[in-house]
Design a protein around this motif. Structure first.
Motif: not given
Length: 65
Positions: A3-8
């Protein structure tokens, strides 16, 4: 963690799209003259010598246009 990667990635894509949308109205010559214009505007802030120091950059932008 994904999720963090997708938001980045979303933020990065949104930033590039915003930059592209901001530069879209500018023609090809305006984009090329932008560094000269930004440098000139920055130098004009300096009291007394700013306008004299920015003259070459104004001429650069005029030549490109």
């Amino acid at each position: 963690m994904s999720t963090s990667r997708n938001s980045d990635r979303f933020i990065r894509v949104a930033a590039w799209l915003t930059l592209g949308a901001a530069l879209l109205p500018l023609g090809g010559c305006a984009v090329a003259a932008l560094p000269c214009r930004l440098t000139s505007a920055t130098l004009k802030i300096i009291p007394v010598v700013g306008h004299a120091a920015s003259t070459p950059f104004d001429m650069c932008a005029s030549a490109i246009d």
